[in-house]
Write an enzyme that holds these catalytic residues in place. Structure first.
Site, short mmCIF file in Angstrom:
data_model
loop_
_atom_site.label_atom_id
_atom_site.label_comp_id
_atom_site.label_asym_id
_atom_site.label_seq_id
_atom_site.Cartn_x
_atom_site.Cartn_y
_atom_site.Cartn_z
N ILE A 1 6.00 3.41 3.11
CA ILE A 1 6.21 2.97 4.01
C ILE A 1 6.20 1.35 4.04
O ILE A 1 6.80 1.02 3.00
CB ILE A 1 4.99 3.58 5.28
N CYS A 2 6.50 0.46 5.06
CA CYS A 2 6.48 -0.92 5.63
C CYS A 2 5.08 -1.31 4.64
O CYS A 2 4.26 -0.05 5.11
CB CYS A 2 6.61 -1.25 6.49
N PRO A 3 4.62 -2.28 4.46
CA PRO A 3 5.70 -3.62 2.98
C PRO A 3 6.68 -2.80 2.28
O PRO A 3 7.16 -2.81 1.73
CB PRO A 3 5.22 -4.36 2.76
#
Length: 85
Positions: A19-21
């Protein structure tokens, strides 16, 4: 955006499950190991990454060739490395 059939993919980075980041960080690190002009295909399954990764990589000076959905929950971000300056 479509990828030209003659676009050579130099490296594939499969970061499904991230997932981000982390999606951006791993994409950036992969590009740092590549030569200017080489093409990276990033495979993600996290919808926000389809906007965040291309935007962040483009801000770093790279060329986004395409972002395309390849499955129900899978996308490809195709990016060409560009040197900074």
């Amino acid at each position: 955006m479509t990828v030209k059939k003659d676009t050579k993919i130099d490296r594939v980075l499969d970061i499904k499950g991230e997932i981000c980041p982390y999606t951006f960080v791993k994409s950036k690190l992969a590009l740092e190991e590549m030569e200017d002009g080489e093409v990276l295909k990033v495979i993600v399954d996290y919808p926000p990454a389809t906007e965040n990764v291309p935007r962040s990589l483009e801000k770093e000076g790279n060329e986004i060739i395409a972002v395309k959905k390849t499955g129900e929950k899978e996308w490809e971000v195709i990016v060409r490395k560009r040197s900074e300056g």
